[in-house]
Design an enzyme around this catalytic site. Structure first.
Site, PDB file in Angstrom:
ATOM      1  N   SER A 123      15.135 -50.227 -19.179  1.00 28.19           N
ATOM      2  CA  SER A 123      15.006 -49.136 -20.332  1.00 28.19           C
ATOM      3  C   SER A 123      14.426 -49.866 -21.410  1.00 28.19           C
ATOM      4  O   SER A 123      14.690 -51.087 -21.799  1.00 28.19           O
ATOM      5  CB  SER A 123      16.261 -48.363 -20.443  1.00 28.19           C
ATOM      6  OG  SER A 123      16.319 -47.608 -21.634  1.00 28.19           O
ATOM      7  N   TYR A 128      25.520 -48.060 -21.172  1.00 32.73           N
ATOM      8  CA  TYR A 128      23.930 -48.079 -20.677  1.00 32.73           C
ATOM      9  C   TYR A 128      23.153 -49.174 -21.569  1.00 32.73           C
ATOM     10  O   TYR A 128      22.368 -49.936 -20.739  1.00 32.73           O
ATOM     11  CB  TYR A 128      23.350 -46.704 -20.985  1.00 32.73           C
ATOM     12  CG  TYR A 128      21.786 -46.628 -20.381  1.00 32.73           C
ATOM     13  CD1 TYR A 128      21.719 -46.055 -18.906  1.00 32.73           C
ATOM     14  CD2 TYR A 128      20.636 -46.716 -21.271  1.00 32.73           C
ATOM     15  CE1 TYR A 128      20.591 -45.840 -18.513  1.00 32.73           C
ATOM     16  CE2 TYR A 128      19.527 -46.363 -20.385  1.00 32.73           C
ATOM     17  CZ  TYR A 128      19.379 -45.920 -19.344  1.00 32.73           C
ATOM     18  OH  TYR A 128      18.059 -45.760 -18.837  1.00 32.73           O
TER      19      TYR A 128
HETATM   20  N1  LIG Z   1      14.433 -40.723 -17.897  1.00 28.51           N
HETATM   21  C1  LIG Z   1      14.427 -41.488 -18.878  1.00 28.51           C
HETATM   22  O1  LIG Z   1      14.334 -41.242 -20.082  1.00 28.51           O
HETATM   23  C2  LIG Z   1      14.399 -43.135 -18.424  1.00 28.51           C
HETATM   24  C3  LIG Z   1      14.102 -43.981 -19.568  1.00 28.51           C
HETATM   25  C4  LIG Z   1      14.188 -45.307 -19.321  1.00 28.51           C
HETATM   26  C5  LIG Z   1      14.684 -45.897 -18.067  1.00 28.51           C
HETATM   27  N2  LIG Z   1      15.131 -44.891 -17.165  1.00 28.51           N
HETATM   28  C6  LIG Z   1      15.623 -45.432 -15.868  1.00 28.51           C
HETATM   29  O2  LIG Z   1      14.685 -44.878 -14.915  1.00 28.51           O
HETATM   30  C7  LIG Z   1      15.260 -45.125 -13.547  1.00 28.51           C
HETATM   31  C8  LIG Z   1      15.337 -43.810 -12.801  1.00 28.51           C
HETATM   32  O3  LIG Z   1      15.910 -42.712 -13.538  1.00 28.51           O
HETATM   33  P1  LIG Z   1      14.956 -41.254 -13.796  1.00 28.51           P
HETATM   34  O4  LIG Z   1      14.487 -40.981 -15.096  1.00 28.51           O
HETATM   35  O5  LIG Z   1      13.911 -41.228 -12.395  1.00 28.51           O
HETATM   36  O6  LIG Z   1      16.351 -40.076 -13.158  1.00 28.51           O
HETATM   37  P2  LIG Z   1      16.788 -39.612 -11.876  1.00 28.51           P
HETATM   38  O7  LIG Z   1      15.812 -38.722 -11.268  1.00 28.51           O
HETATM   39  O8  LIG Z   1      18.205 -38.974 -12.054  1.00 28.51           O
HETATM   40  O9  LIG Z   1      16.877 -40.990 -10.921  1.00 28.51           O
HETATM   41  C9  LIG Z   1      18.402 -41.568 -10.910  1.00 28.51           C
HETATM   42  C10 LIG Z   1      18.288 -41.899  -9.404  1.00 28.51           C
HETATM   43  O10 LIG Z   1      19.418 -42.868  -9.232  1.00 28.51           O
HETATM   44  C11 LIG Z   1      20.151 -42.356  -8.035  1.00 28.51           C
HETATM   45  N3  LIG Z   1      21.307 -43.178  -8.050  1.00 28.51           N
HETATM   46  C12 LIG Z   1      22.159 -42.999  -9.323  1.00 28.51           C
HETATM   47  N4  LIG Z   1      23.467 -43.334  -8.923  1.00 28.51           N
HETATM   48  C13 LIG Z   1      23.340 -43.847  -7.731  1.00 28.51           C
HETATM   49  C14 LIG Z   1      24.369 -44.485  -6.763  1.00 28.51           C
HETATM   50  N5  LIG Z   1      25.706 -44.917  -7.214  1.00 28.51           N
HETATM   51  N6  LIG Z   1      23.912 -44.707  -5.372  1.00 28.51           N
HETATM   52  C15 LIG Z   1      22.676 -44.420  -5.131  1.00 28.51           C
HETATM   53  N7  LIG Z   1      21.606 -43.976  -5.969  1.00 28.51           N
HETATM   54  C16 LIG Z   1      22.036 -43.618  -7.163  1.00 28.51           C
HETATM   55  C17 LIG Z   1      20.012 -40.806  -7.985  1.00 28.51           C
HETATM   56  O11 LIG Z   1      19.957 -40.537  -6.818  1.00 28.51           O
HETATM   57  P3  LIG Z   1      21.298 -39.832  -5.957  1.00 28.51           P
HETATM   58  O12 LIG Z   1      21.968 -38.900  -7.179  1.00 28.51           O
HETATM   59  O13 LIG Z   1      21.011 -39.061  -5.045  1.00 28.51           O
HETATM   60  O14 LIG Z   1      22.503 -40.941  -5.691  1.00 28.51           O
HETATM   61  C18 LIG Z   1      18.397 -40.590  -8.591  1.00 28.51           C
HETATM   62  O15 LIG Z   1      17.474 -40.667  -7.544  1.00 28.51           O
HETATM   63  C19 LIG Z   1      17.022 -45.155 -13.926  1.00 28.51           C
HETATM   64  O16 LIG Z   1      17.451 -46.710 -13.760  1.00 28.51           O
HETATM   65  C20 LIG Z   1      17.060 -45.016 -15.600  1.00 28.51           C
HETATM   66  O17 LIG Z   1      18.135 -45.815 -16.150  1.00 28.51           O
HETATM   67  C21 LIG Z   1      15.110 -43.521 -17.417  1.00 28.51           C
END
Ligand SMILES: NC(=O)c1ccc[n+]([C@@H]2O[C@H](COP(=O)([O-])OP(=O)(O)OC[C@H]3O[C@@H](n4cnc5c(N)ncnc54)[C@H](OP(=O)(O)O)[C@@H]3O)[C@@H](O)[C@H]2O)c1
Length: 253
Positions: free
Chosen positions: A153, A167
């Protein structure tokens, strides 16, 4: 399979046989990475806790003529991760890349309102789980000169008070994880990238204390934007390592 001009067909065949495992592959960035990698000729394994979204991604990849495997698991479960790694290698015969996109935050993210159990959950998902997956897959990555993209991030790259205690701490530590991996595994051809995206319009934003509205989301990065940067890292030649990438929306919502 298309052969780019000037590229030997054997090289393209080799590339097209490659296999990537995307954690958090059922939604958001992980889903976009899975679809992008499949379109680029990679076979794809996607993992997460909810089977429905994973099956949808696998079906979408298969519908486009690709090959995908859906693995339902909690990425905090060391035994489940080891079993998933075995399933990937049994199905595809190799593993060339990891994209570690599974992540977690919580609305209660300040010292004055956090629940310490949630803090542990965030750290286990964002930091310990990437260690578990890389550890399980390292023998395979050594065999293939593999690539690891750790979806961290922008909170790991510059102070981001709104991101919260657990986080910010867990994502910042991913930089050290990537550096140690690169220092120690370079002799085996293994390469890792610390990818630091700014705001992305995904369901992840629903975990914020103040959930952004549609206007704020409209100026953010899209999952496809981030998948494009991941694909760049995945497709880099074997002698090229992209240590760190920061990608931000121009306008802050
Ligand atoms: N959105 C933003 O603004 C942003 C910015 C910077 C970085 N990020 C990073 O990008 C990454 C992806 O996030 P996203 O934005 O694409 O959101 P998202 O769609 O909510 O993706 C998060 C994923 O993590 C999985 N997950 C969470 N806990 C888990 C567990 N215990 N076991 C297995 N899978 C798990 C979820 O699947 P299940 O719920 O099905 O398990 C989901 O598919 C994350 O690491 C986040 O920190 C996001």
């Amino acid at each position: 399979m298309s052969v780019a001009s000037g590229e030997p067909e054997a090289a393209v065949r080799e590339r097209d046989g490659r296999v990537v495992w995307v954690t958090g592959g059922g939604s958001g960035v992980g889903r976009a990475v899975a679809l992008s990698a499949a379109a680029a000729g990679w076979s794809v394994a996607v993992s997460g806790r909810r089977p429905g979204p994973l099956e949808e991604v696998a079906a979408e990849v298969a519908g486009a003529g690709g090959d995908a495997l859906a693995l339902t698991l909690d990425v905090q479960d060391v035994d489940a991760v080891a079993a998933a790694r075995r399933a990937v290698v049994e199905r595809f015969g190799r593993l060339d890349a990891l994209v570690l996109a599974a992540g977690l935050n919580t609305p209660r993210r300040r010292w004055d309102d956090q629940d310490v159990r949630e803090v542990h959950d965030v750290i286990a998902t964002n930091l310990s789980a990437p260690v578990t997956v890389v550890d399980a897959a390292l023998p395979d990555l050594r065999r293939t000169g593999g690539v690891v993209v750790v979806v961290s991030s922008i909170a790991a790259w510059r102070p981001s008070p709104g991101a919260g205690v657990a986080y910010s701490a867990s994502k910042t530590a991913l930089g050290a994880l990537v550096r140690t991996l690169n220092e120690q595994e370079a002799p085996h051809g293994v390469r890792a990238c610390h990818l630091c995206p700014g705001d992305i319009a995904t369901d992840f934003l629903d975990q914020r204390p103040q959930v952004p509205d549609a206007a704020a989301r409209a100026v953010m990065l899209t999952p496809a934007d981030v998948a494009g940067t991941v694909q760049f890292v995945l497709d880099a030649p074997a002698h090229v390592r992209v240590d760190e990438l920061v990608v931000s929306p121009v306008v802050r919502g």
